[in-house]
Motif scaffolding. Structure first.
Motif, PDB file in Angstrom:
ATOM      1  N   PHE A 149      -2.872 -34.115 -48.225  1.00  0.00           N
ATOM      2  CA  PHE A 149      -2.686 -34.458 -47.086  1.00  0.00           C
ATOM      3  C   PHE A 149      -2.206 -33.758 -46.139  1.00  0.00           C
ATOM      4  O   PHE A 149      -0.920 -32.491 -46.266  1.00  0.00           O
ATOM      5  N   LEU A 150      -2.964 -32.138 -45.473  1.00  0.00           N
ATOM      6  CA  LEU A 150      -2.672 -31.606 -45.193  1.00  0.00           C
ATOM      7  C   LEU A 150      -2.036 -31.730 -42.616  1.00  0.00           C
ATOM      8  O   LEU A 150      -4.224 -32.077 -42.636  1.00  0.00           O
ATOM      9  N   ALA A 151      -2.051 -31.476 -42.243  1.00  0.00           N
ATOM     10  CA  ALA A 151      -1.345 -31.710 -41.032  1.00  0.00           C
ATOM     11  C   ALA A 151      -2.167 -31.006 -40.125  1.00  0.00           C
ATOM     12  O   ALA A 151      -2.721 -29.733 -41.154  1.00  0.00           O
ATOM     13  N   PRO A 152      -2.579 -31.876 -38.531  1.00  0.00           N
ATOM     14  CA  PRO A 152      -3.438 -29.895 -38.327  1.00  0.00           C
ATOM     15  C   PRO A 152      -2.560 -28.579 -37.815  1.00  0.00           C
ATOM     16  O   PRO A 152      -1.196 -29.157 -38.552  1.00  0.00           O
ATOM     17  N   SER A 153      -3.951 -27.744 -38.345  1.00  0.00           N
ATOM     18  CA  SER A 153      -3.365 -26.397 -37.814  1.00  0.00           C
ATOM     19  C   SER A 153      -2.622 -26.373 -39.366  1.00  0.00           C
ATOM     20  O   SER A 153      -0.920 -24.620 -38.589  1.00  0.00           O
ATOM     21  N   VAL A 154      -1.873 -26.025 -40.576  1.00  0.00           N
ATOM     22  CA  VAL A 154      -1.632 -25.709 -41.531  1.00  0.00           C
ATOM     23  C   VAL A 154      -3.383 -24.854 -41.378  1.00  0.00           C
ATOM     24  O   VAL A 154      -4.028 -23.880 -41.721  1.00  0.00           O
ATOM     25  N   ALA A 155      -1.560 -23.683 -42.030  1.00  0.00           N
ATOM     26  CA  ALA A 155      -1.918 -22.512 -42.572  1.00  0.00           C
ATOM     27  C   ALA A 155      -1.844 -21.741 -43.789  1.00  0.00           C
ATOM     28  O   ALA A 155      -0.814 -21.859 -44.551  1.00  0.00           O
ATOM     29  N   VAL A 156      -2.964 -21.840 -44.754  1.00  0.00           N
ATOM     30  CA  VAL A 156      -2.548 -21.477 -46.095  1.00  0.00           C
ATOM     31  C   VAL A 156      -3.565 -20.187 -46.478  1.00  0.00           C
ATOM     32  O   VAL A 156      -4.380 -20.604 -46.844  1.00  0.00           O
ATOM     33  N   SER A 157      -3.081 -18.875 -47.226  1.00  0.00           N
ATOM     34  CA  SER A 157      -3.536 -18.303 -47.552  1.00  0.00           C
ATOM     35  C   SER A 157      -3.888 -17.915 -48.477  1.00  0.00           C
ATOM     36  O   SER A 157      -4.314 -19.055 -49.139  1.00  0.00           O
ATOM     37  N   GLY A 158      -4.329 -16.991 -49.053  1.00  0.00           N
ATOM     38  CA  GLY A 158      -5.068 -16.368 -50.589  1.00  0.00           C
ATOM     39  C   GLY A 158      -4.244 -16.376 -51.622  1.00  0.00           C
ATOM     40  O   GLY A 158      -3.121 -17.134 -51.643  1.00  0.00           O
ATOM     41  N   LYS A 159      -4.952 -17.135 -52.359  1.00  0.00           N
ATOM     42  CA  LYS A 159      -5.252 -17.259 -53.614  1.00  0.00           C
ATOM     43  C   LYS A 159      -3.601 -18.529 -54.186  1.00  0.00           C
ATOM     44  O   LYS A 159      -2.520 -17.958 -54.807  1.00  0.00           O
ATOM     45  N   ILE A 160      -3.583 -19.621 -53.439  1.00  0.00           N
ATOM     46  CA  ILE A 160      -2.289 -20.372 -53.630  1.00  0.00           C
ATOM     47  C   ILE A 160      -2.317 -21.933 -54.429  1.00  0.00           C
ATOM     48  O   ILE A 160      -3.566 -21.591 -54.090  1.00  0.00           O
ATOM     49  N   THR A 161      -1.616 -21.700 -54.658  1.00  0.00           N
ATOM     50  CA  THR A 161      -1.559 -23.326 -55.614  1.00  0.00           C
ATOM     51  C   THR A 161      -1.282 -24.845 -54.540  1.00  0.00           C
ATOM     52  O   THR A 161       0.435 -24.314 -54.358  1.00  0.00           O
ATOM     53  N   ILE A 162      -1.868 -25.692 -54.890  1.00  0.00           N
ATOM     54  CA  ILE A 162      -0.809 -26.402 -53.919  1.00  0.00           C
ATOM     55  C   ILE A 162      -1.254 -27.961 -54.939  1.00  0.00           C
ATOM     56  O   ILE A 162      -1.999 -27.767 -54.596  1.00  0.00           O
TER      57      ILE A 162
END
Length: 219
Positions: A149-162
């Motif tokens: 669950f990603l809340a509003p306006s989360v910023a996930v940069s490149g080549k990330i693993t969640i």
């Protein structure tokens, strides 16, 4: 087209219904919730049935589900209901807002919900049963796991693993090449620059009250 039943009667379920209604998913006919959590018989002017009895009212052959439960217990409640419904043979709604910018729709897993204003760049992948609330950006070649669950306006940069079952709070930022391990909570406004540990809870210090004379304070 199969009729749609939304599982849940919380804020996420209500917002999901509004979005589906706006975008002409006119087959939403009911809500469902586990009996012990059922407090109303109607929600958004539609009937609410016990999840334990859902197959009796809305069989899998003619209905599909949206499991719209919030991030309770790092999304494990939504995960459990999704897996139980899958075992019962249901298909699921996968909603992608027409106001989102998605490079490849095939890279979004079933029962996921992508709100307005989200951006998913080339090479990025979204797992099953995952929510991206309005304005979230998932940059190139990043992977968001299942039941997140990603809340509003989360910023996930490149080549990330969640990894699976993570909650990322509003306006959190994750630096490129970072791994967020399973069952992590990343608080609102947090900036993550290195790998996390499993079950970790990360937060940033809240803003302190400085004064109590706002009328006289010069801005």
């Amino acid at each position: 087209m199969k009729s749609i039943v939304i599982v849940g009667t919380g804020d996420y379920a209500e917002m999901a219904y509004q979005y589906l209604k706006r975008d002409n998913y006119n087959k939403v006919i009911a809500f469902s919730v586990e009996k012990k959590f059922k407090t109303v018989n109607k929600f958004c002017d539609l009937p609410v049935v016990d999840f334990e009895e859902i197959t009796n009212f809305f069989p899998a052959q003619t209905h599909e589900l949206l499991i719209a439960i919030g991030p309770n217990k790092v999304n494990t409640v939504r995960e459990r209901l999704y897996l139980e419904a899958k075992d019962l043979g249901y298909d699921f709604v996968t909603y992608i807002s027409p106001r989102a910018n998605i490079w490849d729709l095939r890279m979004v897993g079933e029962n996921s919900f992508i709100f307005d204003g989200c951006v998913i760049e080339p090479g990025a992948k979204i797992g099953v049963n995952t929510v991206l609330w309005s304005g979230t950006v998932v940059a190139h070649h990043s992977t968001i796991g299942d039941h997140c669950f990603l809340a509003p306006s989360v910023a996930v940069s490149g080549k990330i693993t969640i990894k699976n079952n993570c909650f990322i709070g509003i306006n959190a930022t994750i630096r490129d090449h970072v791994t967020i391990e399973e069952h992590c909570i990343i608080g609102c406004g947090a900036v993550i620059k290195k790998n996390t540990i499993k079950n970790g809870v990360y937060s940033t210090k809240g803003t302190d009250l400085l004064r109590v004379d706002s009328i006289e304070t010069q801005i």
